[in-house]
Design an enzyme around this catalytic site. Structure first.
Site, mmCIF file in Angstrom:
data_model
loop_
_atom_site.group_PDB
_atom_site.id
_atom_site.type_symbol
_atom_site.label_atom_id
_atom_site.label_comp_id
_atom_site.label_asym_id
_atom_site.label_seq_id
_atom_site.Cartn_x
_atom_site.Cartn_y
_atom_site.Cartn_z
ATOM 1 N N ASP A 127 -4.082 8.247 3.921
ATOM 2 C CA ASP A 127 -3.636 6.913 4.330
ATOM 3 C C ASP A 127 -4.509 6.435 5.483
ATOM 4 O OD1 ASP A 127 -2.110 4.667 4.392
ATOM 5 O OD2 ASP A 127 -0.443 5.565 5.495
ATOM 6 N N GLU A 128 -4.614 5.139 5.678
ATOM 7 C CA GLU A 128 -5.393 4.573 6.803
ATOM 8 C C GLU A 128 -6.780 5.192 6.879
ATOM 9 O OE1 GLU A 128 -4.113 2.088 8.113
ATOM 10 O OE2 GLU A 128 -1.976 2.351 8.554
ATOM 11 N N ARG B 241 1.232 -8.881 11.101
ATOM 12 C CA ARG B 241 2.510 -8.176 11.241
ATOM 13 C C ARG B 241 3.674 -9.117 10.984
ATOM 14 N NH1 ARG B 241 0.961 -4.175 9.691
ATOM 15 N NH2 ARG B 241 -0.897 -5.420 9.389
ATOM 16 N N LYS C 154 0.824 -1.200 0.000
ATOM 17 C CA LYS C 154 0.000 0.000 0.000
ATOM 18 C C LYS C 154 0.864 1.258 0.000
ATOM 19 C CE LYS C 154 -0.883 1.369 3.939
ATOM 20 N NZ LYS C 154 -1.318 1.537 5.346
ATOM 21 N N THR C 155 1.831 1.279 0.888
ATOM 22 C CA THR C 155 2.684 2.461 0.978
ATOM 23 C C THR C 155 3.488 2.636 -0.304
ATOM 24 O OG1 THR C 155 2.858 2.018 3.331
ATOM 25 C CG2 THR C 155 4.366 3.635 2.435
ATOM 26 N N GLN D 192 -8.692 -3.629 9.062
ATOM 27 C CA GLN D 192 -7.709 -3.107 10.006
ATOM 28 C C GLN D 192 -8.215 -1.871 10.728
ATOM 29 O OE1 GLN D 192 -3.426 -3.323 8.937
ATOM 30 N NE2 GLN D 192 -4.179 -3.872 6.921
#
Length: 790
Positions: free
Chosen positions: A244-245, A628, A57-58, A275
DNA sequence: GTTAGCAGCGTTTTT
DNA sequence: CGCTGCTAAC
């Protein structure tokens, strides 16, 4: 864009082919998968990116920014890129910089909602009745202020705690409700006085020229709504918006974004509904759906290929999250290997869990039969609640395993930092009453409650600041005794410091040092002999060092409250301990997830307060935890745990039952060889069992259906690696630093006396912390602790 | 005005 | 159990 050549116009209309751009210096497009590339190239109009964990994503987001810049669609200052944490913002800056081959310093509008909010608010503070040098209150200041208001209203602060009202107001602000907009359904809040005190609180903030966190957004909204010209200016300015997020945005943030984006609609939101873990903070997953309504025709792009985790880890996480209803739905897949199964292990109690994990960390660091060595930096322990951290800290300290805790009290929230900052604030703006109040009697100057109340009254009568009131009180002799002389000195000192800040190009680092010295503040901690004092002096030193990044105190103070996160990058190899919330967005080769017990995780409180949706949020948290891990994920639970100093038994988390058995390997806990779990707790005789009174519960622990099923699938392999005999190294060279009876100092446990020495380990009887076994390297001679330099 | 000692309370997660 | 806030003594 004004002088557009034909070629450029063409570029704007038709995305360049990958090869064409690569030839023109856009190598960032080369290694994107089709979905990522689509996300990068769909520059115009609303885009909603649904990006699962570890799907790059980043990478897509940063490539998109680079693409905007390289193709000349936007200049660096025309892109508004919002993240939730400073860490995320910093990473994005770094990565964009690397992509375009130059520092991204020229991107002033890349940051957190709050930091961008501050920037906007400083420019237009007068529109909401503030001055542009307003101070930002943290939670502590906020509560203090509310307490004053509550007491003034003659409300019993026991029954109606200020903290509660602070939370309430926070919630209202998250929903973009100013005092006049709080719906009448909330009228009964806080003993029917909630909205009234909220209004008074806002009024008080204004007179103090201060804002709280929520105001950073709320005031922006007020300005945008009330001043069309200002809004239009920023709508033109921010030609492209990235978020973002996105699943973590609250209503206020959503409205803020919508106002800025509604004209050109060039907004790209990246998120993952699975998330979403900040519902308790006002985040609305519903904002994702709302986006569709407010920006019809939004392009939806899904990133589903996971590059982070092995097959088993991904499958375990996916299986778990499948239990949530109403998901937007995503199918993550990986082209990588299946790898190790997720490991599951139960322990007798929390201490044993910590002990076992400590040993596993060391074993994995050395390398096991099944895995190449993984350094400490590559390993993390992710807990549900921060109080779980203590068990690990204690254990790791005593075996000498280096660790770092992320997300403890933030650097700038520590008492000594807040005090020091108050001094600096006072020097810069002597009319800062909050700062005055905080430090006028720190260190003690004989100005207790009574004297301070007197000053407050004078200030109110004269309509002056507290500092002026103090001067008046001294001059008119209204204040007498020992306090008077000290107060006079204090006022003079503040004046002196303030005068220095007015000299252009003054040496702000030297001034700050002088302030802390002359005020007696550092002296106060140097004389303090409690174990925390050296650490506090250390922090003050760090604060001074942080000043170097700024030109003057004003500049420092404006930014510090939002910038100072405490993830200091130290070079040493350490295991990371942090909460699941803090871990979002990070990844580690090896992850431990302890404390999977019903009530702890999922948290009882979350379920009581929010029912099914609370449980689902907990499940998403579990999903975040598992995802993670890159290569090895170990889940554990303890049958007994000490809570409030009382032993309490617990059942394994229901989430354990929900893990797909095919992706999980059940480990046999140490101390149980030969017995196994087979017959409901038979053979369960862990050391320390006798200290636990409630033994009846243990049969239940291993009777849950999920556990039994798991057990049938249990592999024969007992542990990832057989435990090595830990032989005690008798190394005479390592010992001589201490002898029995020596006085020593330990950073965490304070002062103590060495009782016994065994190899490199000491048994120390600490004055405050009791008897502990510690590695010799973790303590210093007590004399040495006294002169830790400032 | 300051400090020591005690009672009562609580722990989810954070910009 | 450990912290905060209150009370009683210095």
């Amino acid at each position: 864009m004004s002088s557009t050549s034909d070629a450029e116009a063409f570029e704007a209309a038709v995305p360049l082919s990958q090869r064409a751009l690569a030839a023109r210096g856009a190598p960032y497009l080369a290694d994107l998968n089709p979905a990522q590339r689509e996300a990068v190239e769909a520059l115009d109009g609303p885009v909603r990116m649904l990006a699962g964990a570890g799907t790059g994503k980043t990478k897509a987001l940063t490539a998109r920014i680079a693409h905007l810049l390289v193709t000349g669609r936007a200049r660096p200052n025309e892109i508004l890129a919002v993240t939730f944490t400073n860490k995320a913002a910093r990473e994005m800056k770094d990565r964009v910089g690397r992509l375009i081959g130059q520092a991204a310093e020229g991107m002033p509008w890349m940051g957190t909602f709050h930091s961008i909010g501050v920037k906007l608010l400083r420019r237009h503070a007068e529109l909401v009745g503030l001055k542009s040098n307003f101070t930002i209150l943290d939670t502590d200041d906020q509560v203090r202020l509310l307490r004053q208001l509550i007491l003034a209203e003659n409300i019993d602060e026991k029954r109606w705690p200020p903290r509660m009202l602070a939370g309430l107001i926070d919630n209202w602000k998250n929903r973009a409700w100013t005092p006049d907009k709080v719906p009448s359904a909330e009228a009964s809040a806080f003993n029917f006085r909630g909205t009234e005190i909220y209004a008074a609180y806002q009024e008080r903030l204004r007179t103090l020229n201060a804002v709280d966190f929520g105001d950073l957004l709320l005031h922006c909204l007020t300005i945008f709504r009330g001043h069309g010209d200002v809004l239009e200016q920023y709508q033109r300015w921010f030609r492209f918006i990235l978020v973002d997020e996105y699943q973590d945005t609250n209503v206020a943030q959503y409205l803020w974004l919508r106002l800025l984006a509604q004209a050109h609609r060039n907004i790209c939101c990246v998120g993952d509904d699975d998330q979403s873990i900040y519902g308790w903070r006002g985040a609305e997953v519903g904002n994702i759906l709302r986006f569709e309504k407010d920006f019809p025709g939004a392009r939806v792009i899904r990133l589903e290929q996971n590059y982070r985790s092995t097959g088993h880890i991904l499958a375990a996480a996916s299986g778990l999250i499948a239990a949530n209803a109403g998901r937007l739905g995503k199918t993550l897949w990986t082209a990588g290997a299946a790898g190790e199964k997720v490991r599951l292990i139960g322990h007798w109690d929390g201490e044993e869990e910590a002990r076992w994990i400590g040993e596993e960390v060391e074993a994995i660091q050395r390398g096991t039969r099944h895995m190449e060595p993984v350094s400490l930096n590559g390993q993390a322990i992710l807990v549900r609640a921060s109080h779980q951290m203590r068990a690990f800290e204690d254990r790791f300290l005593s075996i000498g395993l280096p660790y770092r805790v992320i997300g403890g009290p933030r650097f700038y929230e520590r008492q000594e930092i807040r005090d020091a900052m108050a001094y600096l604030r006072l020097a810069v703006s002597p009319d800062d009453d909050l700062a005055f109040e905080r430090v006028v009697n720190v260190p003690k100057r004989g100005l207790g409650e009574k004297a301070q109340a007197g000053l407050a009254r004078i200030a109110r009568e004269n309509g002056s600041t507290l500092l002026d009131a103090a001067r008046a009180a001294v001059a008119t002799g209204r204040l007498t005794g020992k306090g008077a002389g000290q107060l006079r000195q204090f006022c003079e000192a503040v004046d002196r410091w303030h005068r220095e800040t007015l000299v252009p190009g003054y040496d702000h680092i030297r001034l700050a040092e002088a302030i802390l010295e002359e005020s007696g503040y550092t002296g106060m901690w140097q004389e303090d002999k409690t174990p925390e004092a050296p650490g506090r002096l250390e922090n003050l030193k760090e604060l001074i060092e942080a000043l170097e990044g700024f030109d003057n105190l004003q500049g420092f103070l404006e930014h510090v409250s939002l910038i100072m996160d405490n993830d200091s990058e130290d070079a040493e190899e350490k295991v990371t301990i942090m909460t699941l919330h803090a871990a979002k967005g990070l990844e580690f080769p090896v992850v431990f997830l302890p404390g999977w017990e019903d009530g702890l995780f999922p948290s009882q409180r979350s379920m009581d307060e929010s029912g099914l949706s609370g449980l689902e949020e907990e499940r998403r948290l579990a999903y975040v935890g598992i995802t993670r891990a890159e290569r090895l994920c170990t889940i554990s639970f303890a049958g007994n745990r000490r809570v409030y100093g009382q032993w309490q038994s617990a059942l394994p988390s229901r989430f354990i039952d929900e893990l797909p058995a095919a992706d999980v390997e059940v480990l046999t806990p140490p101390g149980l060889y030969g017995g196994g779990f087979g017959a409901a707790g038979a053979g369960f005789a862990a050391p320390g069992a006798s200290t636990i009174e409630d033994r009846a519960s243990r049969a239940d622990v291993y009777n849950s259906p999920g556990w039994q099923r798991m057990q049938r699938n249990a592999g024969s392999r007992p542990l990832s690696q057989p435990r090595e005999a830990r032989h005690v190294v008798i190394d005479l060279d390592a010992v001589p630093a201490f002898a029995e009876g020596d006085r020593v100092f330990h950073r965490k446990f304070g002062y103590g006396t060495v009782e016994a020495i065994e190899g490199d380990k000491l048994e120390v009887s600490f004055d405050k912390a009791g008897v502990k076994h510690v590695v010799a390297g973790f303590v210093v001679a007590a004399e040495a602790a006294d002169d830790i330099p400032f």
